[in-house]
Scaffold this motif. Sequence first.
Motif, PDB file in Angstrom:
ATOM      1  N   PRO A   1       0.901  -1.231   0.057  1.00 33.60           N
ATOM      2  CA  PRO A   1      -0.016  -0.013  -0.113  1.00 33.60           C
ATOM      3  C   PRO A   1       0.781   1.274  -0.244  1.00 33.60           C
ATOM      4  O   PRO A   1       0.211   2.217  -0.819  1.00 33.60           O
ATOM      5  N   ARG A   2       1.855   1.392   0.683  1.00 36.57           N
ATOM      6  CA  ARG A   2       2.909   2.471   0.614  1.00 36.57           C
ATOM      7  C   ARG A   2       3.260   2.816  -0.977  1.00 36.57           C
ATOM      8  O   ARG A   2       3.239   3.987  -1.362  1.00 36.57           O
ATOM      9  N   PHE A   3       3.702   1.808  -1.617  1.00 40.35           N
ATOM     10  CA  PHE A   3       4.144   1.777  -3.206  1.00 40.35           C
ATOM     11  C   PHE A   3       2.987   2.444  -4.020  1.00 40.35           C
ATOM     12  O   PHE A   3       3.002   3.272  -4.621  1.00 40.35           O
ATOM     13  N   GLU A   4       1.881   1.854  -3.570  1.00 40.02           N
ATOM     14  CA  GLU A   4       0.477   2.105  -4.467  1.00 40.02           C
ATOM     15  C   GLU A   4       0.272   3.589  -4.120  1.00 40.02           C
ATOM     16  O   GLU A   4      -0.088   4.383  -5.170  1.00 40.02           O
ATOM     17  N   GLN A   5       0.081   4.042  -2.980  1.00 40.83           N
ATOM     18  CA  GLN A   5      -0.138   5.352  -2.706  1.00 40.83           C
ATOM     19  C   GLN A   5       0.992   6.312  -3.147  1.00 40.83           C
ATOM     20  O   GLN A   5       0.812   7.449  -3.615  1.00 40.83           O
TER      21      GLN A   5
ATOM     22  N   VAL B   1       2.721   5.941  -5.842  1.00 38.86           N
ATOM     23  CA  VAL B   1       2.701   6.143  -7.241  1.00 38.86           C
ATOM     24  C   VAL B   1       1.423   6.800  -7.716  1.00 38.86           C
ATOM     25  O   VAL B   1       1.611   7.625  -8.563  1.00 38.86           O
ATOM     26  N   ALA B   2       0.385   6.583  -6.969  1.00 39.47           N
ATOM     27  CA  ALA B   2      -0.960   7.265  -7.061  1.00 39.47           C
ATOM     28  C   ALA B   2      -0.491   8.923  -6.950  1.00 39.47           C
ATOM     29  O   ALA B   2      -1.036   9.728  -7.776  1.00 39.47           O
ATOM     30  N   ASP B   3       0.127   9.201  -5.941  1.00 38.04           N
ATOM     31  CA  ASP B   3       0.479  10.627  -5.471  1.00 38.04           C
ATOM     32  C   ASP B   3       1.062  11.468  -6.516  1.00 38.04           C
ATOM     33  O   ASP B   3       0.945  12.400  -6.833  1.00 38.04           O
ATOM     34  N   TYR B   4       2.306  10.699  -6.935  1.00 36.97           N
ATOM     35  CA  TYR B   4       3.014  10.881  -8.121  1.00 36.97           C
ATOM     36  C   TYR B   4       2.461  11.487  -9.426  1.00 36.97           C
ATOM     37  O   TYR B   4       2.623  12.386  -9.892  1.00 36.97           O
TER      38      TYR B   4
ATOM     39  N   SER C   1      -6.052   6.449  -6.751  1.00 37.30           N
ATOM     40  CA  SER C   1      -5.459   5.254  -5.913  1.00 37.30           C
ATOM     41  C   SER C   1      -5.032   4.358  -6.998  1.00 37.30           C
ATOM     42  O   SER C   1      -5.060   4.693  -8.338  1.00 37.30           O
ATOM     43  N   GLY C   2      -4.330   3.506  -6.641  1.00 39.57           N
ATOM     44  CA  GLY C   2      -3.529   2.488  -7.469  1.00 39.57           C
ATOM     45  C   GLY C   2      -3.504   1.242  -6.732  1.00 39.57           C
ATOM     46  O   GLY C   2      -3.599   0.796  -5.613  1.00 39.57           O
ATOM     47  N   VAL C   3      -3.507   0.041  -7.615  1.00 41.98           N
ATOM     48  CA  VAL C   3      -3.401  -1.277  -7.224  1.00 41.98           C
ATOM     49  C   VAL C   3      -2.112  -1.917  -7.901  1.00 41.98           C
ATOM     50  O   VAL C   3      -2.219  -2.136  -9.069  1.00 41.98           O
TER      51      VAL C   3
ATOM     52  N   VAL D   1      -2.217  -0.643 -11.959  1.00 39.12           N
ATOM     53  CA  VAL D   1      -3.371   0.191 -12.497  1.00 39.12           C
ATOM     54  C   VAL D   1      -3.700   1.359 -11.503  1.00 39.12           C
ATOM     55  O   VAL D   1      -3.891   1.356 -10.247  1.00 39.12           O
ATOM     56  N   LEU D   2      -3.981   2.575 -12.186  1.00 42.21           N
ATOM     57  CA  LEU D   2      -4.332   3.736 -11.566  1.00 42.21           C
ATOM     58  C   LEU D   2      -5.706   4.189 -12.080  1.00 42.21           C
ATOM     59  O   LEU D   2      -6.122   3.873 -13.131  1.00 42.21           O
ATOM     60  N   GLY D   3      -6.490   4.721 -11.183  1.00 36.57           N
ATOM     61  CA  GLY D   3      -7.784   5.443 -11.470  1.00 36.57           C
ATOM     62  C   GLY D   3      -8.129   6.148 -10.460  1.00 36.57           C
ATOM     63  O   GLY D   3      -7.759   6.225  -9.361  1.00 36.57           O
ATOM     64  N   ASN D   4      -9.329   6.693 -10.816  1.00 30.87           N
ATOM     65  CA  ASN D   4     -10.064   7.658  -9.997  1.00 30.87           C
ATOM     66  C   ASN D   4     -11.568   7.242  -9.465  1.00 30.87           C
ATOM     67  O   ASN D   4     -12.131   7.985  -8.706  1.00 30.87           O
ATOM     68  N   GLN D   5     -11.853   6.072 -10.102  1.00 32.90           N
ATOM     69  CA  GLN D   5     -13.498   5.795  -9.986  1.00 32.90           C
ATOM     70  C   GLN D   5     -13.396   4.431  -8.742  1.00 32.90           C
ATOM     71  O   GLN D   5     -12.774   3.331  -9.148  1.00 32.90           O
ATOM     72  N   GLY D   6     -13.763   4.741  -7.782  1.00 39.29           N
ATOM     73  CA  GLY D   6     -13.797   3.668  -6.737  1.00 39.29           C
ATOM     74  C   GLY D   6     -14.111   2.337  -6.894  1.00 39.29           C
ATOM     75  O   GLY D   6     -13.776   0.964  -6.749  1.00 39.29           O
ATOM     76  N   LYS D   7     -15.438   2.482  -7.701  1.00 31.49           N
ATOM     77  CA  LYS D   7     -15.962   1.005  -8.174  1.00 31.49           C
ATOM     78  C   LYS D   7     -15.170   0.263  -8.835  1.00 31.49           C
ATOM     79  O   LYS D   7     -15.132  -0.980  -8.768  1.00 31.49           O
TER      80      LYS D   7
END
Length: 380
Positions: A33-37, A39-42, A47-49, A198-204
């Motif tokens: 989760p640290r890495f995901e966050q 990359v998403a922040d950068y 969010s990212g998975v 995978v990065l995205g802005n839609q929670g679903k």
Amino acid sequence: MIPYGRQHIGDSDIAAVVDVLRSDWLTQGPAIPRFEQAVADYCGAASGVAVNSATAALHLACLALDLGPGDVLWTSPITFVASANCARFCGAAVDFVDIDGETLNMSAEALEAKLHRAKHSGRLPKVVVPVHFAGRTCDMASIRELSERYGFKIIEDASHALGAQYKSQPVGACAFSDLTVFSFHPVKMITTGEGGMVLGNQGKFMRRIERLRSHGITRLTNEMDGESHGDWYYQQTELGYNYRMTDMQAALGTSQLRKLDGFLEIRRQLVRRYNELLADLPVRVPIYDDRSAWHLYVIRLETPYRRRAVYDSMRAAGIGVNVHYIPVHLQPYYQELGFEPGDFPIAEAYYAAALTLPLYPDLADSAQIRVVEALRDALS
């Protein structure tokens, strides 16, 4: 041999992995989760998975958009086969859109013309996958406008483009797409050994990707079916996959991400220097773009029929040139599906002349000169 691409691993990267090896977690621990966050922040995404490859990321992105049998995905013929295979994994059909002869990305004009024809034939795509080839971004604003007009979803295949920008926004912000996929293969901008995201802005979409990454299992609550269960309880809600990244990979990725801006600047310096050094040779160099991530440096020979001789000569001189890519529609698997030579002529003409020269952050000035001199000798 000077390779066409190579990872840069420093002491801080090694220390980050060793820290995980000495911890209680090797697989699904806090590093992911640290890495995901990070990359998403950068990239400016919600969010990212993280997953075990960009191929897995493409597959899960397609599933999250409900691509399946009876649907069609369109992508570029100039890409690695995974950009098309992800549709086949879902049981969907694949078609291609020819490239722009300058950017080498999917042509927005060709896409619009093909969409117009497809609407009349009732065969519009459900998903379009523009590929940011070599790190240069596609014309995403035009593709987004077409998606609103024709009703398809967009997955950006940004496997080459972590750190690139489009209209002053980082690739991965998903400002013009539904989802974005990155690769962390060793020759990419940063590496986790193997890996993707995978990065995205839609929670679903992101919740479903996270669930599908791990067998379709959820542990979000121990109160399911109206009953209270123990902490051990989980449910498989759909058929998923074991596409998980490890904590060791994620720790390496987080360490690498801190160096990304420096890697990008070195790549851009090398590209500018290549363009200067090659100015007097009979080759077509890429137009410099300081927003590109410059994953690859691809030239085109003015005498394509000599490509094999040039390739062999440079390989014999210890220069690991390569060719990116054989058009996907020319692969035997896709020809069995009905594609033929001549279907996408601009992509095929590009392929016939293309040659990838070495480009990576540790490429020394002296090695770059050696590459250019070997090319000069091969051409003469």
